[in-house]
Design a protein around this motif. Structure first.
Motif, short mmCIF file in Angstrom:
data_model
loop_
_atom_site.label_atom_id
_atom_site.label_comp_id
_atom_site.label_asym_id
_atom_site.label_seq_id
_atom_site.Cartn_x
_atom_site.Cartn_y
_atom_site.Cartn_z
N GLN A 182 0.86 -1.19 0.00
CA GLN A 182 0.00 0.00 0.00
C GLN A 182 0.89 1.24 0.00
O GLN A 182 1.80 1.34 0.81
N ASN A 234 -2.70 3.66 -3.22
CA ASN A 234 -2.61 2.62 -4.24
C ASN A 234 -2.31 1.29 -3.56
O ASN A 234 -1.45 1.21 -2.67
N ASN A 251 -5.12 -5.17 -8.48
CA ASN A 251 -4.64 -3.85 -8.08
C ASN A 251 -5.75 -2.82 -8.10
O ASN A 251 -6.62 -2.84 -9.00
N GLU A 252 -5.75 -1.93 -7.14
CA GLU A 252 -6.76 -0.87 -7.07
C GLU A 252 -6.16 0.37 -6.45
O GLU A 252 -5.12 0.33 -5.79
N SER A 253 -6.82 1.48 -6.65
CA SER A 253 -6.39 2.74 -6.06
C SER A 253 -7.61 3.55 -5.66
O SER A 253 -8.71 3.35 -6.20
N THR A 304 -1.68 -9.04 -10.16
CA THR A 304 -1.81 -7.62 -10.46
C THR A 304 -3.19 -7.23 -10.97
O THR A 304 -3.52 -6.04 -10.97
N ALA A 329 -1.18 -2.60 -4.37
CA ALA A 329 -0.61 -3.49 -5.37
C ALA A 329 -0.57 -4.91 -4.82
O ALA A 329 0.04 -5.17 -3.78
N TYR A 330 -1.27 -5.84 -5.50
CA TYR A 330 -1.24 -7.26 -5.16
C TYR A 330 -0.12 -7.88 -5.99
O TYR A 330 -0.28 -8.12 -7.20
#
Length: 814
Positions: free
Chosen positions: A296, A341, A351-353, A348, A343-344
């Motif tokens: 994060q 943000n 991923n989210e923000s 990916t 990030a997995y």
């Protein structure tokens, strides 16, 4: 190398500060009297009384009380000179011989005459800050050196013993605990403490009092005590004032300015002030969940503007009666942008923000009326004070999500808050050495919060739907207190008892997600409590003093802790209050020793606390999203805390002065936390954390000449733990300079903070996930400030009590 350099500065300063003084202690006689203004024939408080020997060497001294009286004990026999000195008045020297049959001398009334030339300056500020250990508090007088250390009250707090300010959130703690009450001139404010401290210019501060074990006369809130900020108040004949302008920059610019003015003529004293703050602050950081491989990142930009006005009037009806009124008006407009943000790292596509934009404003108003009547008997008086606070605030927050299945939503929060305090205080000297104080108080508080969102919560079908919630909270407190104090030759003591009855009534109104009907969730908590206190002082000589004190205190849950509405949220974490949270109680005992040195003083102290029904943060897992945490507060079992403190003011040479301090505290924290077992099932476990932390500070001031001085400040904060994280150590070194010109009327100061760029927050945690992270803020700030004083005249102030700031006699330092 940076760490070694910093530690070397502070350890050297602390060692120098602790140099002993081997002079012998002699005590024989005493001198007493009263100091009056020759023109107005009224008592003068805070006049310097200096006792010198036949060789004109200073032996001891003190200052006059609010009624102009003084008494200096333990003066060696022989020929002495009593020098009565006060800014703006002619000095009077009275020769006296102490000896057989004449050990207790009363010089009667001494009338001071105004200097013919008067004074150009409005407020006299010492070059060097000082630390005094009173019987129940440390008093840090803010000199020109500490004014250089920061532009606002928030920035200079980290320079004070046992005080820490979170540079990211602005939250303040005392002795490692955030349960502390912040007051200005002995009065609470509806303005949030973090916001208020950033609005007060450092040049407006006369002193800061750390009241760690208050007596029964004080409101008992705050486990770790009270921080009281005492502001300068111009009270000179004629028209006087002060102007300040400050600029600062690191990543973003900051500006603040202030002006205060006062007009005193005859029976009236009118005063007013205005200050503003326009600043942007940028923070950034990251939190990594190691095992889940989730990263994060956060970027936070605050953009705040505030304006604070104060207008007041003192009216002297006659020698026995005074009426005072004042009002504070505060206007605040704040915006915050948070870009987070997620990030997995192993997938990916998840991923989210989130982009959060908050726009808030609040207005706070304070109205105060004070009436004081002095009886014919010296020291006997009665005082009535009525204080009313109004707070109105609104916050609109926009939440936008990218690469996420969650829809965007808006949040609207409106807050209305009222606080009324009525005090009636009576003081009655029963003899020259015995004093009785009685008082009644009513504190009426009500708070209403309305919250609505167009799609924050999920219903049973998993759909995001609008929600509306209202939270009403009232708390009425009625109390009475009595204190009894007596002063003996070497001993003094004060015992007190405060009785309080409290009525708490809260109700949350929330729409049921299934039926869409509004549900009322009430909570009541009525209780009666007694708060005893006791203070003992032993002064075997003028250079040695011992204090022992005990008090019982309470931490009532704040609105943020009981408000069931969301305080803040991100895709992976949210925080809510607990409506049923109960207060926690603290029994505190502490002892202090003060030693006067030839070139300064040193104070050492030890404290111990027993905490009942401790309020602590709990960490839970969101059942609708197991990657998401929910933080709230709960009551837990009793726990203990202890600590030691060491502080010193020392002047090795005429051009070098040091204020150094060391403090260590320990506390056992208990809570609950949810986590996952090996089969990924959620389990609940009890958590107990033993936290031992210590801090070291040293402020060095170097005076080049009458106009120019430089300063170096170093701070080291050791590792410490809480329920969720273990914080790594933090340190910084700051530089400053100050130059005065125009015959002392004007000054310019410049400072550069965190010159080695070592002030950032690193942490790691294991609950409920293995995590590590770091946050950075604008620590390498360069600040410049210009000050100008105008007007002139002599000092003539109303002897007005600061209700929650009365100092007990005994244990003070000369």
């Amino acid at each position: 190398m940076k760490h070694f350099f910093l530690m070397l500065i502070m350890v050297s300063s602390t060692i120098l500060s602790a140099q002993p003084n081997s002079n012998s202690d002699v005590k024989n006689g005493s001198v007493s009297g009263r100091v009056l203004d020759s023109e107005l024939n009224e008592p003068l408080p805070y006049v310097n009384i200096v006792i010198k020997d036949a060789a004109n060497k200073v032996i001891t001294g003190g200052i006059t009380n609010n009624d102009g009286t003084f008494k200096i004990d333990r003066i060696p026999e022989g020929d002495i000179v009593v020098s009565i000195q006060f800014v703006g008045y002619k000095t009077i020297d009275k020769p006296i011989k102490l000896g057989k049959g004449n050990y207790k001398v009363n010089i009667g009334d001494v009338k001071l005459e105004e200097e013919a030339t008067g004074l150009d300056e409005v407020t006299i500020v010492a070059d060097v800050s000082t630390i005094q250990q009173k019987v129940d508090r440390k008093v840090i007088t803010i000199g020109k050196d500490l004014q250089t250390a920061g532009a606002t009250a928030s920035e200079i707090m980290n320079n004070l013993p046992s005080v820490s300010v979170d540079q990211q959130t602005g939250s303040i703690s005392l002795r490692g605990n955030q349960n502390v009450r912040v007051m200005v001139d002995g009065k609470l404010s509806n303005i949030p403490a973090e916001q208020l401290l950033k609005q007060i210019p450092s040049t407006s501060i006369k002193s800061i009092e750390l009241i760690t074990n208050p007596s029964a006369k004080y409101n008992p809130e705050g486990m770790s005590g009270i921080i009281n900020i005492v502001l300068h108040k111009n009270t000179q004949i004629g028209f006087n004032g002060n102007i300040n302008v400050g600029l600062a920059h690191d990543i973003e610019p900051k500006f603040n300015s202030s002006i205060d003015a006062n007009y005193r003529n005859g029976k009236f004293n009118a005063y007013g002030s205005y200050s503003n703050s326009v600043q942007k602050r940028f923070n950034y950081g990251q939190i990594n969940r190691i095992e889940q491989e989730i990263q994060q990142n956060f970027n936070i930009l605050d953009n705040n503007k505030s304006h604070l006005f104060k207008v007041g009037l003192d009216y002297y009806l006659n020698d026995k009666n005074t009426i005072s009124v004042f009002t504070n008006q505060n206007i605040f407009d704040g915006k915050v942008n948070v870009n987070s943000n997620i990030a997995y790292l192993t997938n990916t596509s998840l991923n989210e923000s989130q982009l959060t934009n908050g726009d808030g404003e609040n207005d706070s108003q304070q109205y105060n009326l004070n009436y004081k009547h002095d009886f014919d008997e010296e020291g006997q008086n009665i005082e009535l004070e009525v204080d009313h606070n109004i707070y109105e605030g609104s916050q609109i927050t926009s939440n936008k999500f990218f690469s996420s299945q969650r829809p965007n939503f808006l949040e609207d929060t409106d807050t209305d808050r009222n606080r009324t305090t009525i005090n009636l205080d009576y003081v009655k000297p029963l003899s020259e050495t015995v004093k009785l104080e009685l008082g009644l108080q009513a504190r009426l508080f009500d708070n209403s919060i309305f919250y609505e969102s167009d799609g924050r919560e999920r219903n049973q079908a998993g759909d995001y739907i609008p929600t509306t919630t209202r939270f009403d909270y009232t708390r009425d407190i009625y109390s009475a207190y009595a204190t009894y104090g007596k002063t003996l030759e070497k001993w003094s003591y004060q015992v007190g008892l405060r009785a309080e009855t409290v009525n708490v009534d809260s109700e949350a109104f929330k729409k049921d997600l299934a039926s869409n009907e509004e549900l009322a969730i009430p909570f009541e908590n009525d209780y009666f409590e007694l708060y005893p206190s006791a203070f003992f002082t032993y002064s075997p000589s003028e250079k040695n003093s011992y204090q022992l004190s005990y008090s019982r205190r309470i931490d009532r849950p704040g609105i943020g802790q009981v408000n069931p509405l969301p305080e803040w949220n991100t895709p992976l974490i949210s925080q809510f209050g607990n409506q049923e949270l109960r207060p926690q109680f603290t029994n505190s005992i502490e002892t202090n020793y003060t030693r006067q040195l030839e070139k300064g003083s040193i104070t050492a102290g030890v404290f111990y606390r027993i905490i009942e029904d401790e309020i602590q943060q709990a960490i839970l897992i969101d059942r609708t999203d197991v990657n998401r945490l929910i933080l709230t507060n709960l009551n837990f079992d009793n726990t203990t805390s202890y600590g030691i403190e060491l502080s010193s003011s020392y002047r090795p040479t005429k051009w070098w002065s040091i204020n150094a301090s060391f403090d260590l505290f320990s506390q056992t924290q208990k809570s609950i936390a949810e986590s996952f077992d090996t089969n990924q099932n959620i389990i609940l476990s009890t958590v107990e954390v033993d936290n031992i932390a210590w801090n070291l500070r040293a402020f060095n001031n170097f005076k080049v000449n009458k106009s120019l001085s430089f300063s170096v400040f170093g701070m080291y904060r050791a590792k410490n733990k809480n329920i969720q994280f273990e914080m790594e150590d933090m340190m910084m070194v700051n530089l400053g300079m100050r130059y005065s010109f125009m015959e002392g009327r004007a000054s310019f100061s410049l400072s550069y903070n965190d010159i080695f760029d070592t002030m950032f927050a690193q942490f790691n945690g294991q609950r409920p996930f293995l995590q590590k992270g770091q946050f950075n803020f604008e620590s390498q700030q360069i600040s410049g400030r210009l000050s100008y004083r105008f007007g002139g005249g002599k000092y003539r102030a109303k002897s007005r009590k600061r209700r929650d700031n009365d100092e007990k006699q005994g244990g003070g330092l000369f």
